[in-house]
Design a protein around this motif. Structure first.
Motif, PDB file in Angstrom:
ATOM      1  N   SER A   1       0.746  -1.233   0.006  1.00  0.00           N
ATOM      2  CA  SER A   1      -0.058  -0.085   0.122  1.00  0.00           C
ATOM      3  C   SER A   1       0.819   1.442   0.008  1.00  0.00           C
ATOM      4  CB  SER A   1      -1.082  -0.069   1.277  1.00  0.00           C
ATOM      5  OG  SER A   1      -0.233  -0.010   2.345  1.00  0.00           O
ATOM      6  N   ALA A   2       1.975   1.397   0.708  1.00  0.00           N
ATOM      7  CA  ALA A   2       2.856   2.354   0.853  1.00  0.00           C
ATOM      8  C   ALA A   2       3.552   2.724  -0.703  1.00  0.00           C
ATOM      9  CB  ALA A   2       3.814   2.521   1.873  1.00  0.00           C
ATOM     10  N   ALA A   3       3.928   1.754  -1.230  1.00  0.00           N
ATOM     11  CA  ALA A   3       4.458   2.113  -2.673  1.00  0.00           C
ATOM     12  C   ALA A   3       3.497   2.365  -3.585  1.00  0.00           C
ATOM     13  CB  ALA A   3       5.200   0.557  -3.013  1.00  0.00           C
ATOM     14  N   LEU A   4       2.191   1.852  -3.375  1.00  0.00           N
ATOM     15  CA  LEU A   4       0.991   2.420  -4.495  1.00  0.00           C
ATOM     16  C   LEU A   4       0.699   3.784  -4.272  1.00  0.00           C
ATOM     17  CD1 LEU A   4      -0.670  -1.070  -4.409  1.00  0.00           C
ATOM     18  CD2 LEU A   4       0.120   0.046  -6.305  1.00  0.00           C
ATOM     19  N   GLY A   5       0.755   4.127  -2.851  1.00  0.00           N
ATOM     20  CA  GLY A   5       0.250   5.385  -2.416  1.00  0.00           C
ATOM     21  C   GLY A   5       1.196   6.369  -2.977  1.00  0.00           C
ATOM     22  N   HIS A   6       2.667   6.206  -2.804  1.00  0.00           N
ATOM     23  CA  HIS A   6       3.501   7.160  -3.345  1.00  0.00           C
ATOM     24  C   HIS A   6       3.395   7.271  -4.797  1.00  0.00           C
ATOM     25  CE1 HIS A   6       5.421   8.245   0.475  1.00  0.00           C
ATOM     26  NE2 HIS A   6       5.435   6.992   0.680  1.00  0.00           N
ATOM     27  N   ALA A   7       3.302   6.353  -5.598  1.00  0.00           N
ATOM     28  CA  ALA A   7       3.002   6.362  -7.013  1.00  0.00           C
ATOM     29  C   ALA A   7       1.514   6.923  -7.597  1.00  0.00           C
ATOM     30  CB  ALA A   7       3.155   4.927  -7.716  1.00  0.00           C
ATOM     31  N   TRP A   8       0.773   6.978  -6.671  1.00  0.00           N
ATOM     32  CA  TRP A   8      -0.508   7.290  -7.023  1.00  0.00           C
ATOM     33  C   TRP A   8      -0.530   8.798  -7.593  1.00  0.00           C
ATOM     34  CZ3 TRP A   8      -4.397   3.614  -7.252  1.00  0.00           C
ATOM     35  CH2 TRP A   8      -5.549   4.126  -7.466  1.00  0.00           C
ATOM     36  N   ARG A   9      -1.371   9.160  -8.743  1.00  0.00           N
ATOM     37  CA  ARG A   9      -1.356  10.359  -9.376  1.00  0.00           C
ATOM     38  C   ARG A   9      -2.813  11.020  -9.122  1.00  0.00           C
ATOM     39  NH1 ARG A   9       2.397  10.338  -7.666  1.00  0.00           N
ATOM     40  NH2 ARG A   9       4.644  10.221  -8.433  1.00  0.00           N
ATOM     41  N   GLU A  10      -3.797  10.348  -8.466  1.00  0.00           N
ATOM     42  CA  GLU A  10      -5.309  10.844  -8.776  1.00  0.00           C
ATOM     43  C   GLU A  10      -5.745  11.514  -7.481  1.00  0.00           C
ATOM     44  OE1 GLU A  10      -8.750   8.346  -9.699  1.00  0.00           O
ATOM     45  OE2 GLU A  10      -7.569   7.653 -11.249  1.00  0.00           O
ATOM     46  N   ASN A  11      -6.226  12.480  -7.203  1.00  0.00           N
ATOM     47  CA  ASN A  11      -6.922  12.848  -6.404  1.00  0.00           C
ATOM     48  C   ASN A  11      -7.978  12.105  -5.800  1.00  0.00           C
ATOM     49  OD1 ASN A  11      -5.016  14.855  -5.453  1.00  0.00           O
ATOM     50  ND2 ASN A  11      -6.216  16.526  -6.372  1.00  0.00           N
ATOM     51  N   LEU A  12      -8.603  12.026  -4.589  1.00  0.00           N
ATOM     52  CA  LEU A  12      -9.657  11.158  -4.161  1.00  0.00           C
ATOM     53  C   LEU A  12     -10.711  12.014  -3.576  1.00  0.00           C
ATOM     54  CD1 LEU A  12      -7.377   8.647  -2.661  1.00  0.00           C
ATOM     55  CD2 LEU A  12      -8.406   8.512  -4.981  1.00  0.00           C
ATOM     56  N   SER A  13     -11.835  11.554  -3.608  1.00  0.00           N
ATOM     57  CA  SER A  13     -12.968  12.135  -2.885  1.00  0.00           C
ATOM     58  C   SER A  13     -13.231  11.205  -1.566  1.00  0.00           C
ATOM     59  CB  SER A  13     -14.418  11.753  -3.473  1.00  0.00           C
ATOM     60  OG  SER A  13     -14.594  10.457  -3.618  1.00  0.00           O
ATOM     61  N   PHE A  14     -12.768  10.150  -1.534  1.00  0.00           N
ATOM     62  CA  PHE A  14     -12.779   9.371  -0.114  1.00  0.00           C
ATOM     63  C   PHE A  14     -11.601   8.345  -0.182  1.00  0.00           C
ATOM     64  CE2 PHE A  14     -14.586   5.580   1.914  1.00  0.00           C
ATOM     65  CZ  PHE A  14     -14.937   6.215   3.226  1.00  0.00           C
ATOM     66  N   LEU A  15     -11.161   8.269   1.102  1.00  0.00           N
ATOM     67  CA  LEU A  15      -9.921   7.536   1.241  1.00  0.00           C
ATOM     68  C   LEU A  15     -10.346   6.869   2.585  1.00  0.00           C
ATOM     69  CD1 LEU A  15      -7.025   6.471   1.402  1.00  0.00           C
ATOM     70  CD2 LEU A  15      -6.234   8.522   2.502  1.00  0.00           C
ATOM     71  N   PHE A  16     -10.121   5.416   2.735  1.00  0.00           N
ATOM     72  CA  PHE A  16     -10.545   4.542   3.975  1.00  0.00           C
ATOM     73  C   PHE A  16      -9.130   3.743   4.124  1.00  0.00           C
ATOM     74  CE2 PHE A  16     -12.404   0.552   5.576  1.00  0.00           C
ATOM     75  CZ  PHE A  16     -12.221   0.949   6.813  1.00  0.00           C
ATOM     76  N   ILE A  17      -8.464   4.086   5.439  1.00  0.00           N
ATOM     77  CA  ILE A  17      -7.447   3.119   5.591  1.00  0.00           C
ATOM     78  C   ILE A  17      -7.663   2.286   6.774  1.00  0.00           C
ATOM     79  CG2 ILE A  17      -4.913   3.301   6.789  1.00  0.00           C
ATOM     80  CD1 ILE A  17      -4.421   5.704   5.171  1.00  0.00           C
ATOM     81  N   ASP A  18      -7.613   0.992   6.431  1.00  0.00           N
ATOM     82  CA  ASP A  18      -7.619  -0.265   7.423  1.00  0.00           C
ATOM     83  C   ASP A  18      -6.786  -1.407   7.078  1.00  0.00           C
ATOM     84  OD1 ASP A  18      -8.947  -1.628   9.196  1.00  0.00           O
ATOM     85  OD2 ASP A  18     -10.597  -2.606   7.918  1.00  0.00           O
TER      86      ASP A  18
END
Ligand code: SAH
Ligand code: MG
Length: 211
Positions: free
Chosen positions: A123-140
């Motif tokens: 998840s951390a690697a994907l989050g750093h590569a992510w380029r889109e803004n989000l309306s909703f983020l849920f961390i579990d």
């Protein structure tokens, strides 16, 4: 309230989301969809997709995609010998946890395969590569300190202004549960000045992006 048929699918799915917290999660994602129309949603930590049914249903109503991020290898506490181990999620060939087949099964039962995309990896690697803004983020996701800290740092800034950030397993009292989501995700979110509290249901905290 979520469609009762979908709620039944969620309740019949293995996982760690209590019904009242799932309902609150659904409302939080709907609010995000109203506040920030047309931006997609991310869930970090899907396991067998119990929570994903609630968030996916809200994504469908909002007309957006939910990206469900998980390496599907289970968290530390899901491994053999730990408290939350379930041998039915172990792949017989490899002897390792693999919850990806449950993703497919649950999303098919919920009729959400066109709304929810599996994103498989760290998840951390994907989050750093992510380029889109989000309306909703849920961390579990993982509840170890390092992983929780890495998830916060990789993902929180993708939440758009007026978007919603939901965090699960936030326990202020160590007697109720591990402190990592509280100390490494919730408190940093509040002290960043970027988020303020909207609601709390059980261990679910719902925050609004304000700056
Ligand atoms: N939301 C689920 C429960 C998630 S359990 C429910 O409602 O039941 C936590 C999940 O986080 C596990 O499936 C585990 O595989 C995933 N996870 C833990 N650490 C991770 C990491 N570093 N990267 C990706 N996924 C991770
Ligand atoms: Mg949880």
């Amino acid at each position: 309230m979520i469609d009762p048929t979908l709620r039944e699918v969620a309740l019949a799915t293995k996982g760690f989301m209590p019904p009242d917290e799932g309902d609150a999660l659904y409302e939080a994602a709907l609010l995000a969809g109203r506040n920030v129309p047309s931006l997609n949603m991310v869930e970090v930590g899907s396991y067998c997709c119990r929570s994903t049914v609630w968030v996916g249903a809200a994504a469908r109503s909002s007309g957006v995609t939910l990206y469900a991020v998980d390496h599907h290898g289970g968290s530390e506490e899901n491994q053999p010998g730990w408290e939350w181990f379930d041998d039915s999620v172990v792949d017989a060939t490899t002897g390792r946890i693999n919850t990806l087949p449950f993703f497919t099964d649950t999303m098919t039962r919920a009729g959400l395969t066109d709304v929810v995309r599996a994103v498989v990896g760290d998840s951390a690697a994907l989050g750093h590569a992510w380029r889109e803004n989000l309306s909703f983020l849920f961390i579990d996701g993982g509840h170890g300190r390092e992983i929780a800290r890495a998830d916060f740092s990789a993902w929180h800034d993708h939440v758009a202004l007026n978007g919603i950030f939901a965090i699960h397993d936030v326990f202020t009292d160590p007697a109720d549960g591990g402190q990592a989501p509280y100390e490494e995700i919730y408190l940093p979110a509040i002290s960043s000045g970027k988020f303020r509290d909207v609601s709390a249901t059980g261990s679910l905290r719902v925050l609004l992006r304000v700056s």
